[in-house]
Design a protein around this motif. Structure first.
Motif, PDB file in Angstrom:
ATOM      1  N   ILE A 112     -17.335  20.164   6.676  1.00 23.38           N
ATOM      2  CA  ILE A 112     -16.751  19.411   5.565  1.00 23.38           C
ATOM      3  C   ILE A 112     -15.400  19.991   5.179  1.00 23.38           C
ATOM      4  N   ASN A 113     -15.299  21.310   5.166  1.00 21.79           N
ATOM      5  CA  ASN A 113     -14.013  21.953   4.850  1.00 21.79           C
ATOM      6  C   ASN A 113     -12.944  21.573   5.867  1.00 21.79           C
ATOM      7  N   ILE A 114     -13.330  21.497   7.141  1.00 20.69           N
ATOM      8  CA  ILE A 114     -12.369  21.100   8.181  1.00 20.69           C
ATOM      9  C   ILE A 114     -11.907  19.661   7.966  1.00 20.69           C
ATOM     10  N   MET A 115     -12.840  18.784   7.594  1.00 22.07           N
ATOM     11  CA  MET A 115     -12.466  17.395   7.338  1.00 22.07           C
ATOM     12  C   MET A 115     -11.526  17.287   6.142  1.00 22.07           C
ATOM     13  N   VAL A 116     -11.748  18.112   5.124  1.00 28.69           N
ATOM     14  CA  VAL A 116     -10.858  18.110   3.961  1.00 28.69           C
ATOM     15  C   VAL A 116      -9.458  18.572   4.360  1.00 28.69           C
ATOM     16  N   LEU A 117      -9.393  19.647   5.150  1.00 28.05           N
ATOM     17  CA  LEU A 117      -8.098  20.137   5.623  1.00 28.05           C
ATOM     18  C   LEU A 117      -7.414  19.110   6.522  1.00 28.05           C
ATOM     19  N   PHE A 118      -8.202  18.397   7.317  1.00 31.51           N
ATOM     20  CA  PHE A 118      -7.643  17.392   8.222  1.00 31.51           C
ATOM     21  C   PHE A 118      -6.911  16.298   7.445  1.00 31.51           C
ATOM     22  N   THR A 119      -7.483  15.899   6.305  1.00 32.60           N
ATOM     23  CA  THR A 119      -6.848  14.830   5.521  1.00 32.60           C
ATOM     24  C   THR A 119      -5.545  15.280   4.874  1.00 32.60           C
ATOM     25  N   MET A 120      -5.343  16.585   4.742  1.00 31.05           N
ATOM     26  CA  MET A 120      -4.071  17.065   4.200  1.00 31.05           C
ATOM     27  C   MET A 120      -2.945  16.944   5.215  1.00 31.05           C
ATOM     28  N   ILE A 121      -3.301  16.929   6.502  1.00 28.96           N
ATOM     29  CA  ILE A 121      -2.283  16.887   7.565  1.00 28.96           C
ATOM     30  C   ILE A 121      -2.097  15.475   8.095  1.00 28.96           C
ATOM     31  N   PHE A 122      -3.212  14.760   8.272  1.00 31.02           N
ATOM     32  CA  PHE A 122      -3.154  13.423   8.862  1.00 31.02           C
ATOM     33  C   PHE A 122      -3.720  12.400   7.878  1.00 31.02           C
ATOM     34  N   SER A 123      -3.151  11.208   7.949  1.00 23.74           N
ATOM     35  CA  SER A 123      -3.606  10.127   7.078  1.00 23.74           C
ATOM     36  C   SER A 123      -3.766   8.855   7.892  1.00 23.74           C
ATOM     37  N   GLY A 124      -4.724   8.024   7.486  1.00 22.45           N
ATOM     38  CA  GLY A 124      -4.945   6.772   8.201  1.00 22.45           C
ATOM     39  C   GLY A 124      -3.820   5.780   8.043  1.00 22.45           C
ATOM     40  N   GLY A 125      -3.051   5.908   6.953  1.00 28.44           N
ATOM     41  CA  GLY A 125      -1.939   4.997   6.733  1.00 28.44           C
ATOM     42  C   GLY A 125      -2.271   3.934   5.701  1.00 28.44           C
ATOM     43  N   ILE A 126      -1.263   3.168   5.361  1.00 27.81           N
ATOM     44  CA  ILE A 126      -1.395   2.175   4.300  1.00 27.81           C
ATOM     45  C   ILE A 126      -2.272   1.005   4.732  1.00 27.81           C
ATOM     46  N   ILE A 127      -2.080   0.514   5.970  1.00 29.19           N
ATOM     47  CA  ILE A 127      -2.811  -0.679   6.419  1.00 29.19           C
ATOM     48  C   ILE A 127      -4.312  -0.429   6.482  1.00 29.19           C
ATOM     49  N   PRO A 128      -4.802   0.661   7.115  1.00 33.39           N
ATOM     50  CA  PRO A 128      -6.255   0.915   7.081  1.00 33.39           C
ATOM     51  C   PRO A 128      -6.790   1.091   5.662  1.00 33.39           C
ATOM     52  N   MET A 129      -6.016   1.736   4.794  1.00 29.66           N
ATOM     53  CA  MET A 129      -6.461   1.913   3.417  1.00 29.66           C
ATOM     54  C   MET A 129      -6.597   0.564   2.715  1.00 29.66           C
ATOM     55  N   TYR A 130      -5.620  -0.315   2.946  1.00 34.00           N
ATOM     56  CA  TYR A 130      -5.673  -1.635   2.316  1.00 34.00           C
ATOM     57  C   TYR A 130      -6.844  -2.459   2.861  1.00 34.00           C
ATOM     58  N   PHE A 207      -0.754  12.528 -12.261  1.00 33.52           N
ATOM     59  CA  PHE A 207      -0.809  11.708 -11.054  1.00 33.52           C
ATOM     60  C   PHE A 207      -1.151  10.255 -11.388  1.00 33.52           C
ATOM     61  N   TYR A 208      -2.190  10.058 -12.179  1.00 36.09           N
ATOM     62  CA  TYR A 208      -2.601   8.686 -12.503  1.00 36.09           C
ATOM     63  C   TYR A 208      -1.600   8.007 -13.439  1.00 36.09           C
ATOM     64  N   TRP A 209      -1.017   8.758 -14.359  1.00 40.03           N
ATOM     65  CA  TRP A 209      -0.050   8.158 -15.280  1.00 40.03           C
ATOM     66  C   TRP A 209       1.187   7.666 -14.526  1.00 40.03           C
ATOM     67  N   ASN A 210       1.578   8.362 -13.499  1.00 42.06           N
ATOM     68  CA  ASN A 210       2.758   7.978 -12.726  1.00 42.06           C
ATOM     69  C   ASN A 210       2.433   7.073 -11.537  1.00 42.06           C
ATOM     70  N   SER A 211       1.179   6.647 -11.409  1.00 44.65           N
ATOM     71  CA  SER A 211       0.793   5.813 -10.268  1.00 44.65           C
ATOM     72  C   SER A 211       1.556   4.491 -10.299  1.00 44.65           C
ATOM     73  N   TYR A 212       2.199   4.191  -9.178  1.00 42.72           N
ATOM     74  CA  TYR A 212       3.005   2.969  -9.093  1.00 42.72           C
ATOM     75  C   TYR A 212       2.739   2.209  -7.800  1.00 42.72           C
ATOM     76  N   PHE A 213       2.897   2.896  -6.673  1.00 38.96           N
ATOM     77  CA  PHE A 213       2.846   2.206  -5.383  1.00 38.96           C
ATOM     78  C   PHE A 213       1.476   1.589  -5.135  1.00 38.96           C
ATOM     79  N   GLN A 214       0.419   2.355  -5.343  1.00 39.30           N
ATOM     80  CA  GLN A 214      -0.921   1.821  -5.089  1.00 39.30           C
ATOM     81  C   GLN A 214      -1.266   0.706  -6.073  1.00 39.30           C
ATOM     82  N   ALA A 215      -0.742   0.784  -7.289  1.00 34.71           N
ATOM     83  CA  ALA A 215      -0.981  -0.292  -8.253  1.00 34.71           C
ATOM     84  C   ALA A 215      -0.348  -1.591  -7.768  1.00 34.71           C
ATOM     85  N   VAL A 216       0.858  -1.510  -7.226  1.00 31.93           N
ATOM     86  CA  VAL A 216       1.522  -2.695  -6.676  1.00 31.93           C
ATOM     87  C   VAL A 216       0.796  -3.196  -5.438  1.00 31.93           C
TER      88      VAL A 216
END
Length: 289
Positions: A112-130, A207-216
């Motif tokens: 689990i720790n390795i998976m957490v560290l992995f997400t700090m380096i690599f991201s799925g991107g905007i399209i998979p998240m959407y 972080f949440y107060w300044n959230s803009y991009f994900q809200a749009v």
């Protein structure tokens, strides 16, 4: 004579340090004062005078426009809901997950720790998240912001390290007294970690107060958009009004300044309160050694 020379040298050094810090303070405060004082000026004065610090004609028209604007009130309330709800959820999940990962008896903690560290380096991107958010039916809902940012990896790793450094003797004494895992966490570990928890409450709130991009990206209902999106709309409309000269005062630069001031107030109120807890936590830690 030698002591006098040392005293004089240190006094000159102190003067230099104070002057340097005063200069840095002015560089930080001056833009803030400009934004604050400009919000009390008029559109005509800002366009005619250019840069100034003290307005000639003081007015509350910019704030009057904001508080009479339904979109501003709605977006401000939305931002407060997002900040409070997201911060409570994130600090709860982060704290529980960090505590679990700090326990050596947890099976699979290394993976689990390795998976957490992995997400700090690599991201799925905007399209998979959407696409994932859409398939879960979270579009146009605040849960799309809460669940996508429930745990920030950096905050989790730092809090996990803090839990790992808690005194083992206290845990052993609590277990001898019959404390279970939940009691140990809530009544022993968590009170000792309030300094760390308060720090990350502040981080998540900002972080949440300044959230803009994900809200749009995830929210299409204009009645659910937060304050930062409203600020962007005000800036765009003000720029268009300066180019075409067909708009009225309400889209003038003072309104931009007023929105920035109003957007900064919650964080300015929150920070001194948590700063008090930071100082108290560091003092207790230094006394206990």
């Amino acid at each position: 004579m030698k002591n006098k020379a040392i005293t004089k040298r240190f006094s000159l050094f102190d003067i230099f340090i104070y002057l340097l810090l005063s200069l840095i303070l002015l560089l930080v405060i001056f833009p803030c004062l400009y934004v604050l004082l400009s919000s009390f000026s008029t559109k005509q004065e800002m366009l005619s005078r250019g840069f100034f610090l003290i307005p000639k004609d003081w007015t509350l028209n910019a704030y009057g426009y904001l508080f009479s604007n339904h979109n501003f009130i709605t977006s401000y309330w939305n931002a407060l809901q997002i900040t409070v709800g997201g911060t409570v959820l994130s600090i709860t999940v982060t704290t529980l997950m960090a505590y679990g990962l700090s326990r050596t008896w947890l099976r699979g903690r290394k993976a689990i720790n390795i998976m957490v560290l992995f997400t700090m380096i690599f991201s799925g991107g905007i399209i998979p998240m959407y696409l994932l958010t859409s398939q879960l039916g979270l579009l146009n809902s605040y849960w799309s912001l809460f669940l996508n940012n429930a745990v920030l990896p950096f905050n989790l790793i730092v809090m996990r390290s803090f839990f790992q450094n808690t005194p083992k003797e206290l845990e052993e004494a609590a277990r001898i007294d019959g404390c279970g895992e939940w009691t140990l966490f809530l009544r022993v570990i968590l009170p000792l970690s309030m300094t760390s928890v308060a720090t990350f409450i502040m981080f998540y709130a900002v972080f949440y107060w300044n959230s803009y991009f994900q809200a749009v990206l995830f929210i299409s209902d204009s009645q659910k958009l937060p304050l930062q999106v409203f600020l962007r709309q005000i800036i765009l409309e003000s720029s268009n009004s300066l180019e075409t000269s067909t708009k009225g005062f309400e889209y003038g630069p003072p309104v931009q300044m007023a929105v920035v001031v109003m957007a900064s107030i919650p964080m300015l109120i929150m920070y001194p309160y948590f700063q008090k807890h930071f100082d108290k936590g560091m003092l207790v830690g230094s006394v206990k050694g």
